[in-house]
Design an enzyme around this catalytic site. Structure first.
Site, short mmCIF file in Angstrom:
data_model
loop_
_atom_site.label_atom_id
_atom_site.label_comp_id
_atom_site.label_asym_id
_atom_site.label_seq_id
_atom_site.Cartn_x
_atom_site.Cartn_y
_atom_site.Cartn_z
N ARG A 73 -5.91 -1.69 -2.47
CA ARG A 73 -6.56 -0.38 -2.38
C ARG A 73 -5.92 0.56 -3.40
O ARG A 73 -4.74 0.45 -3.70
CB ARG A 73 -6.41 0.18 -0.96
N TYR A 215 -12.18 -4.94 -4.98
CA TYR A 215 -11.20 -5.36 -3.98
C TYR A 215 -11.55 -4.87 -2.57
O TYR A 215 -11.99 -3.72 -2.39
CB TYR A 215 -9.80 -4.84 -4.36
N GLY A 217 -10.57 -3.30 0.56
CA GLY A 217 -10.66 -1.96 1.13
C GLY A 217 -11.39 -0.96 0.24
O GLY A 217 -11.87 0.06 0.71
N LYS A 224 -12.39 0.10 5.79
CA LYS A 224 -11.57 1.31 5.77
C LYS A 224 -12.42 2.56 5.56
O LYS A 224 -12.16 3.61 6.13
CB LYS A 224 -10.50 1.21 4.68
N HIS A 244 -6.55 2.94 13.10
CA HIS A 244 -6.09 1.78 12.33
C HIS A 244 -5.23 0.92 13.25
O HIS A 244 -4.01 0.88 13.12
CB HIS A 244 -5.27 2.31 11.14
N SER A 266 -0.59 -0.69 6.62
CA SER A 266 -1.04 -1.92 5.99
C SER A 266 0.14 -2.83 5.66
O SER A 266 1.16 -2.36 5.14
CB SER A 266 -1.81 -1.60 4.71
N CYS A 268 2.14 -4.33 7.71
CA CYS A 268 3.30 -4.12 8.59
C CYS A 268 3.14 -4.84 9.92
O CYS A 268 3.79 -4.49 10.91
CB CYS A 268 3.54 -2.64 8.80
N GLY A 269 2.25 -5.82 9.99
CA GLY A 269 2.28 -6.71 11.16
C GLY A 269 1.17 -6.59 12.19
O GLY A 269 1.31 -7.15 13.27
N LYS A 270 0.05 -5.91 11.88
CA LYS A 270 -1.03 -5.83 12.87
C LYS A 270 -1.64 -7.20 13.15
O LYS A 270 -1.77 -7.61 14.30
CB LYS A 270 -2.15 -4.89 12.39
N THR A 271 -2.03 -7.89 12.07
CA THR A 271 -2.69 -9.19 12.26
C THR A 271 -1.76 -10.15 13.00
O THR A 271 -2.19 -10.85 13.91
CB THR A 271 -3.12 -9.76 10.88
N ASP A 291 -7.29 -4.92 13.14
CA ASP A 291 -7.13 -3.85 12.14
C ASP A 291 -7.68 -2.50 12.57
O ASP A 291 -7.12 -1.48 12.21
CB ASP A 291 -7.83 -4.29 10.83
N ASN A 385 -0.23 -9.28 -2.17
CA ASN A 385 -1.33 -8.77 -1.33
C ASN A 385 -2.53 -9.73 -1.36
O ASN A 385 -3.67 -9.33 -1.13
CB ASN A 385 -1.74 -7.37 -1.80
N ARG A 387 -5.22 -12.30 -0.04
CA ARG A 387 -5.88 -12.16 1.25
C ARG A 387 -6.73 -13.37 1.61
O ARG A 387 -7.21 -14.09 0.74
CB ARG A 387 -6.82 -10.93 1.21
N ARG A 418 7.70 -0.18 9.06
CA ARG A 418 8.74 -1.04 8.51
C ARG A 418 9.95 -0.19 8.24
O ARG A 418 9.96 0.61 7.31
CB ARG A 418 8.20 -1.54 7.18
N GLY A 516 6.49 -14.34 17.08
CA GLY A 516 6.31 -14.71 18.49
C GLY A 516 7.34 -14.07 19.42
O GLY A 516 7.07 -13.81 20.59
N ASN A 518 8.29 -11.15 19.37
CA ASN A 518 7.87 -9.79 19.75
C ASN A 518 7.25 -9.77 21.15
O ASN A 518 7.09 -8.72 21.74
CB ASN A 518 6.89 -9.23 18.71
P1 GDP Z 1 -1.18 -6.07 8.62
O1 GDP Z 1 -1.64 -5.78 7.23
O2 GDP Z 1 -0.68 -4.83 9.32
O3 GDP Z 1 -2.19 -6.80 9.43
O4 GDP Z 1 0.12 -7.00 8.51
P2 GDP Z 1 0.29 -8.59 8.70
O5 GDP Z 1 0.28 -9.00 10.13
O6 GDP Z 1 -0.67 -9.29 7.81
O7 GDP Z 1 1.76 -8.78 8.15
C1 GDP Z 1 2.15 -8.33 6.87
C2 GDP Z 1 3.41 -9.01 6.45
O8 GDP Z 1 4.46 -8.72 7.39
C3 GDP Z 1 3.29 -10.52 6.39
O9 GDP Z 1 4.01 -11.00 5.28
C4 GDP Z 1 3.95 -10.98 7.68
O10 GDP Z 1 4.50 -12.27 7.57
C5 GDP Z 1 5.02 -9.91 7.91
N1 GDP Z 1 5.32 -9.72 9.35
C6 GDP Z 1 4.41 -9.55 10.35
N2 GDP Z 1 5.03 -9.44 11.56
C7 GDP Z 1 6.36 -9.54 11.31
C8 GDP Z 1 7.52 -9.50 12.15
O11 GDP Z 1 7.46 -9.36 13.37
N3 GDP Z 1 8.74 -9.61 11.52
C9 GDP Z 1 8.84 -9.76 10.16
N4 GDP Z 1 10.06 -9.87 9.63
N5 GDP Z 1 7.76 -9.83 9.34
C10 GDP Z 1 6.53 -9.70 9.90
P1 PGA Z 2 -4.67 -3.79 5.46
O1 PGA Z 2 -5.75 -3.21 4.47
O2 PGA Z 2 -3.48 -4.05 4.62
O3 PGA Z 2 -4.44 -2.70 6.46
O4 PGA Z 2 -5.17 -5.05 6.11
C1 PGA Z 2 -6.81 -3.96 4.04
C2 PGA Z 2 -7.24 -3.52 2.69
O5 PGA Z 2 -6.39 -3.27 1.83
O6 PGA Z 2 -8.43 -3.44 2.50
MN MN Z 3 -4.09 -7.19 8.75
#
Ligand code: GDP
Ligand code: PGA
Ligand code: MN
Length: 608
Positions: A73, A215, A217, A224, A244, A266, A268-271, A291, A385, A387, A418, A516, A518
């Site tokens: 983005r 790209y 987003g 988004k 979000h 983005s 930071c671990g949602k997925t 998301d 980044n 995807r 983070r 896991g 978490n």
């Molecule tokens: P999203 O964009 O918020 O959905 O984030 P993702 O779930 O795709 O995670 C983004 C990055 O953070 C990836 O490289 C993951 O491996 C990493 N990550 C996600 N959860 C954790 C966690 O609990 N601990 C650590 N150290 N890294 C994490």
């Molecule tokens: P995300 O954003 O990192 O929150 O998944 C998706 C995007 O860049 O379109």
């Molecule tokens: Mn995600």
């Protein structure tokens, strides 16, 4: 289906007007059929834009490499063009809408020369659901069409619901690269130079105009742009929340379920959290969304959330069978990969996939790449980044309720980011408004998910919505307070927590194993919602007692003490930063409640 067959009163003329401006070779309506998807994919392969992956390893899947300038983005080219600058607020880029439309109309003029104009009718949320919103995207990118077919509900059914006079959010998109007579892309990813990219939102007229980027987003406008930036404006006006946030379902060994939503910036671990495989025996986590969450009060006074999307647009690097098994299975077939590396037998590979690169790869730039583990300076084979786009229905952990049009009742909301230091593993707010305060001060290290920002530096990203709020963020804070006030029964409001999976030791190692593990924190959250959690009051909020969370393997009691301690000096620095650099930006728009929580926090820390 042809444009001439469209029965909606305004839609046909709107499409023809844009076609007259952009001068495409032809107009194609996305009908949402599998046959059309396959045809588009075949055309993209024939054009050299993408490669088919090995059908034995990843059936029905393709891989793209984008232009090196078009990998994320572009926040500094993203605009909230409200009529009034103040309505866009201090955290959004603003251009007068009349001026911006003039500039962009100039860019759109003739921009689809030599290309096809695709019409994508899409629904965010189950088609026909009272909460769903319909959009129509006009684009010259087949990549966008096939991604939208996975990420949203596309096609004839949507047009049916739209009827002859239904409302839709009009979305314009062009990659911004007209072709001269006889010219071809030669398989190159088309896009415009950065200074011509515009990701624009017109909140008063609920319009989206995007130009110059292909790209995710920036170009998949349902995500988004519509489901967050425009929807946040609608939500503000109509009294609901467009956030979000991931949505997960957690079930205890006793068979009791709760739904939890979580906002992290983005990458930071949602997925990962949404698809988590619990390490604690007997507990189960299922996925509703990864998301975006739209939340409204039900008639029972509970906040209900829907996931408006139909697929996942996930970060590939770091995703492995160990870290996120459910994402790996989701993307094991019928998926689109962007900026991953390619193996010799036509599979994708990325850093952190869980095994070494098999032999010679083609990296995301299209160059040969051989893993050199001794070389810390080696450029990654996949873009950080990179995807995957995968259908949500393929996720093994998808919850049976995920498409329920009435949504799922939310018991807890997590905020997070983070942070290597200061912010503990988890703390809970005292009440809703205190939770709004915690959301408003979230800071996070910048990730590769946005271009042109300095990766690793900390910025305030309130509610993980900084890049996604379609109006003045101070008013957005007030809106959250108002939503709390509107509760008919305060005890039914979700409890609010602030989590941080990303603490590091002095020598840069993770202090908490995350993923896991978490689930241990989710269990404490679950218990806190029931009032049975072991907890203590601290200056920053309610925290688990030292023995409330069972230690994962590799985490010592001392580590746990550090993860759950209040770093008084660190928090005083937070207070100082919020007071001098963050809150003043919002001026009169900052709710009084929030500055008062900041004063209280400072006083409590000083007394500690
Ligand atoms: P999203 O964009 O918020 O959905 O984030 P993702 O779930 O795709 O995670 C983004 C990055 O953070 C990836 O490289 C993951 O491996 C990493 N990550 C996600 N959860 C954790 C966690 O609990 N601990 C650590 N150290 N890294 C994490
Ligand atoms: P995300 O954003 O990192 O929150 O998944 C998706 C995007 O860049 O379109
Ligand atoms: Mn995600």
């Amino acid at each position: 289906m042809n444009v001439a067959d469209l029965t909606h009163s305004g839609l046909k003329q709107w499409i023809l007007d844009f076609a007259e401006l952009t001068t495409p070779e032809e107009i194609v309506i996305a009908d949402g059929s599998a046959a059309q998807y396959d045809e588009l994919v075949a055309q993209q392969i024939a054009g050299g834009y993408c490669v088919p992956l090995n059908p034995e390893k990843r059936p029905g899947s393709i891989a793209y490499n984008s232009d090196p300038s078009d990998v994320a983005r572009v926040e500094n080219r993203t605009y909230i063009a409200a009529q009034n600058k103040e309505a866009a607020g201090p955290t959004n880029n603003w251009i007068d809408p009349v001026v911006l439309k003039e500039t962009m109309t100039g860019l759109y003029r003739g921009c689809m020369k030599g290309r096809t104009l695709y019409v994508i009718p899409f629904s965010m949320g189950p088609v026909g659901s009272p909460i769903a919103k319909i959009g129509v995207e006009l684009t010259d990118s087949a990549y966008v069409v096939i991604n939208m077919m996975i990420m949203t509900r596309v096609g004839a059914k949507v047009l049916e619901v739209l009827g002859t006079d239904g409302e839709y959010v009009p979305c314009y998109h062009s990659v911004g690269k007209p072709l001269a007579g006889g010219e071809s892309d030669n398989g190159q990813w088309p896009c415009a130079p950065i200074e011509q990219k515009y990701i624009s939102h017109f909140p008063e007229t609920r319009e989206i105009w995007s130009y110059g980027s292909g790209y995710g987003g920036n170009a998949l406008l349902g995500k988004k742009c519509l489901a967050l930036r425009i929807a946040s404006v609608l939500a503000h006006d109509e009294g609901w929340l467009a956030e979000h946030m991931l949505i997960l379902k957690i079930t205890s060994p006793e068979g009791k379920s709760k739904f939890v939503a979580g906002a992290f910036p983005s990458a930071c671990g949602k997925t990962n959290l949404a698809m988590l495989v619990p390490t604690i025996p007997g507990w189960k986590v299922e996925t509703v969304g990864d998301d975006i969450a739209w939340m409204k009060y039900g008639s029972d006074g509970q906040l209900y959330a829907i996931n408006p999307e139909a697929g996942f647009f996930g970060v590939a690097p770091g995703t492995s069978n160990d870290s996120n098994y459910n994402a790996m299975v989701s993307a094991s077939k019928n998926s689109i990969f962007t900026n991953c590396a390619l193996t010799e037998d036509n599979d994708v590979w990325w850093e952190g996939i869980g095994y070494d690169a098999p032999g010679k790869l083609i990296d995301w730039h299209g160059n040969e790449w051989v893993q050199d583990k001794g070389n810390k300076e080696q450029k990654p084979a996949a873009h950080p980044n990179a995807r995957f786009t995968a259908p949500a229905a393929q996720c093994p952990s998808i919850a049976s309720e995920w498409e329920d049009p009435k949504g799922v009742p939310i018991s807890a909301i997590l905020f997070g980011g983070r942070r290597a230091h200061t912010v503990p593993l988890v703390h809970q707010s005292y009440d809703w408004n205190h939770g709004v305060f915690l959301g408003s001060i979230v800071g996070s290290e910048i990730t590769a998910a946005a271009l042109d920002l300095k990766v690793g530096t900390i910025r305030r990203d309130p509610f993980a919505m900084l890049p996604f709020c379609g109006y003045n963020m101070g008013d957005y804070f007030q809106h959250w307070i108002n939503v709390g006030k509107a509760a008919t029964d305060e005890s039914k409001l979700p409890k609010i927590f602030y989590v941080n999976w990303f603490r590091k030791t002095e020598d840069g190692k993770w202090l908490w194993p995350g993923f896991g593990e978490n689930s241990r924190v989710l269990k404490w959250v679950f218990e806190a919602c029931d009032g049975t959690a072991k907890s203590v009051d601290t200056p920053i909020g309610i925290m688990p007692t030292a023995d409330a969370i069972d230690l994962p393997e590799g985490v010592s009691e001392e580590d746990m003490r550090e993860l759950l301690s209040v770093d008084v000096d660190g928090w005083l620095r937070e207070v100082e930063d919020v007071r001098t650099n963050h809150y003043p930006k919002f001026g009169d728009h900052l709710p009084k409640e929030l500055s008062s929580f900041l004063d209280q926090l400072e006083a409590k820390l000083k007394a500690a």
